[in-house]
Design an enzyme around this catalytic site. Structure first.
Site, PDB file in Angstrom:
ATOM      1  N   LYS A  48      10.814   3.996  -4.379  1.00 21.90           N
ATOM      2  CA  LYS A  48      10.068   4.417  -4.965  1.00 21.90           C
ATOM      3  C   LYS A  48      11.360   5.397  -6.198  1.00 21.90           C
ATOM      4  O   LYS A  48      10.723   6.057  -7.248  1.00 21.90           O
ATOM      5  CB  LYS A  48       9.570   6.415  -4.040  1.00 21.90           C
ATOM      6  CG  LYS A  48       8.890   5.521  -3.245  1.00 21.90           C
ATOM      7  CD  LYS A  48       7.781   5.589  -4.094  1.00 21.90           C
ATOM      8  CE  LYS A  48       6.303   5.324  -2.716  1.00 21.90           C
ATOM      9  NZ  LYS A  48       4.830   4.251  -4.093  1.00 21.90           N
TER      10      LYS A  48
HETATM   11  N1  PMP Z   1       6.795   2.036   2.568  1.00 18.28           N
HETATM   12  C1  PMP Z   1       7.210   2.930   2.160  1.00 18.28           C
HETATM   13  C2  PMP Z   1       7.883   3.692   3.253  1.00 18.28           C
HETATM   14  C3  PMP Z   1       6.089   4.236   1.581  1.00 18.28           C
HETATM   15  O1  PMP Z   1       7.247   5.340   1.761  1.00 18.28           O
HETATM   16  C4  PMP Z   1       5.350   3.633   0.431  1.00 18.28           C
HETATM   17  C5  PMP Z   1       4.983   4.566  -0.709  1.00 18.28           C
HETATM   18  N2  PMP Z   1       3.431   5.370  -0.006  1.00 18.28           N
HETATM   19  C6  PMP Z   1       5.341   2.374   0.697  1.00 18.28           C
HETATM   20  C7  PMP Z   1       5.520   1.265   1.847  1.00 18.28           C
HETATM   21  C8  PMP Z   1       3.835   0.863  -0.385  1.00 18.28           C
HETATM   22  O2  PMP Z   1       4.831   0.908  -1.602  1.00 18.28           O
HETATM   23  P1  PMP Z   1       3.403   1.163  -2.752  1.00 18.28           P
HETATM   24  O3  PMP Z   1       2.802   2.814  -2.626  1.00 18.28           O
HETATM   25  O4  PMP Z   1       3.793   1.491  -3.409  1.00 18.28           O
HETATM   26  O5  PMP Z   1       2.449   0.688  -2.134  1.00 18.28           O
END
Ligand code: PMP
Length: 346
Positions: A48
């Site tokens: 993130k």
């Molecule tokens: N794994 C974790 C621990 C996350 O915080 C997130 C984000 N929601 C994701 C996977 C998935 O990533 P994305 O939001 O880019 O699909």
């Protein structure tokens, strides 16, 4: 970025360019080579960081943000931490509207990173003025010079990965990647990375990982939102009870669903086999890899990249806590009792 003597101006210079690390044991019974893109090497310990930095810098370029302005988001998770970190370095105020379900530890972590946290009641409808969505929206409307990140519906989330994660993986595999396996929450990671990779080689297989209890896989297959798919599950960060605008379903070939229990055991197995202490969704993504491997999907010439989104330290009260595992009934099916490895000297 090239840096003389590995000296950096600030932590933001370390966002991205995470390592690709070979999985030597956990997938050794399958044909092919397997690699993890380990996002916990970002300074905020998750993928993130990429979207927080990218979205904020795009707003700066468009002249929307000036020093002292406010950045608003609705998350107690990794995105909140990353936005708080970027805000500190760049001199913005950071407001995070979070659900009262968020643990005290998480709220303390965000406060430590300088964020102002609004804790909103968890069990109200999304259109209730007290919900964290509505509180964020109201604060954004009231504050001139504020930016609402809105990661689930922000195309810039996907663009961040198109411009960084995708090119990095292409370069690190010297264009030889055949499969990408990534969890889908907002869908930003998988959609942006996949778009870039498919532009280089349309034959690369893009596999999303979804949770039982989420609508994403069914939507991908039918383009219909089926409310009947929704029920509570434990993994945080993948799957959803709505269709995120940030997900580009056309660049994803298929979705695999994984259970809370299998993903938890696989997360623990990654630590024990590969020496990597990663989060619950890294377990989920590796669990999907195993399910595909058991189905005979991989061949000797395949090079498979699986994305590990964050660090294990964020799950100490959960997957890496024996009591939590026991309370979920996750120790019933196998005989894993970590307490056997602890010796109490009296
Ligand atoms: N794994 C974790 C621990 C996350 O915080 C997130 C984000 N929601 C994701 C996977 C998935 O990533 P994305 O939001 O880019 O699909």
């Amino acid at each position: 970025m090239e840096h003389k003597n590995q000296v950096f101006d600030n932590v933001l210079d370390l966002v991205g360019n995470t390592p690709l690390i070979k999985l030597n044991k956990i997938a050794s019974k399958f044909k092919g080579d397997f690699y993890a893109k380990v996002e916990s090497f970002n300074p905020g310990n998750s993928s993130k960081d990429r979207i927080a930095l990218y979205i904020i810098e795009q707003a700066e370029k468009k002249g929307i943000l000036k020093p002292g302005d406010t950045i608003i988001e609705t998350t107690s998770g990794n995105t909140g931490f990353s936005i708080a970190m970027v805000s500190i370095i760049k001199g913005y105020d950071c407001i995070l509207a979070v659900s009262s379900k968020a643990s005290a530890d998480k709220i303390d972590m965000l406060k430590t990173m300088g964020a102002k946290v609004y804790v909103c009641p968890a069990h109200v409808r999304a259109d209730d003025p007290r919900s964290y969505y509505q509180v964020a929206k109201r604060l954004h409307e009231e504050m001139k010079g504020s930016v609402y990140i809105n990661q689930y519906f922000n195309q810039l989330n996907t663009d961040a990965h198109y411009h960084s994660t995708g090119p990095e993986i292409w370069k690190q595999t010297e264009g030889k990647i055949t499969h990408l396996i990534a969890c889908s929450g907002t869908g930003g990671t998988i959609s942006g990375t996949a778009k870039y990779l498919k532009e280089q080689n349309p034959n690369i297989n893009i596999i999303g990982v979804d949770a039982f209890g989420s609508v994403i896989k069914k939507y991908h297959e039918t383009r219909k939102f089926d409310e009947k798919e929704i029920y509570p599950y434990r993994i945080e960060g993948l799957g959803k009870n709505l269709i995120p605008g940030a997900t580009n379903f056309d660049v994803i070939d298929e979705f695999v669903k994984v259970t809370d229990e299998d993903s938890a055991h696989t997360a623990r197995e990654i630590a024990k086999t590969e020496g990597m202490f990663v989060g619950y969704t890294s377990g989920a993504a590796t669990q999907a890899l195993k399910q595909l491997g058991e189905d005979g999907r991989f061949k000797k010439e395949h090079r498979v990249v699986v994305i590990y989104p964050d660090h294990g330290s964020r799950y100490m009260g959960k997957v890496y806590c024996d009591k939590w595992m026991n309370d979920q009934g996750f120790f019933d099916s196998i005989n894993e009792e970590a307490s056997e490895t602890i010796q109490y000297i009296k």
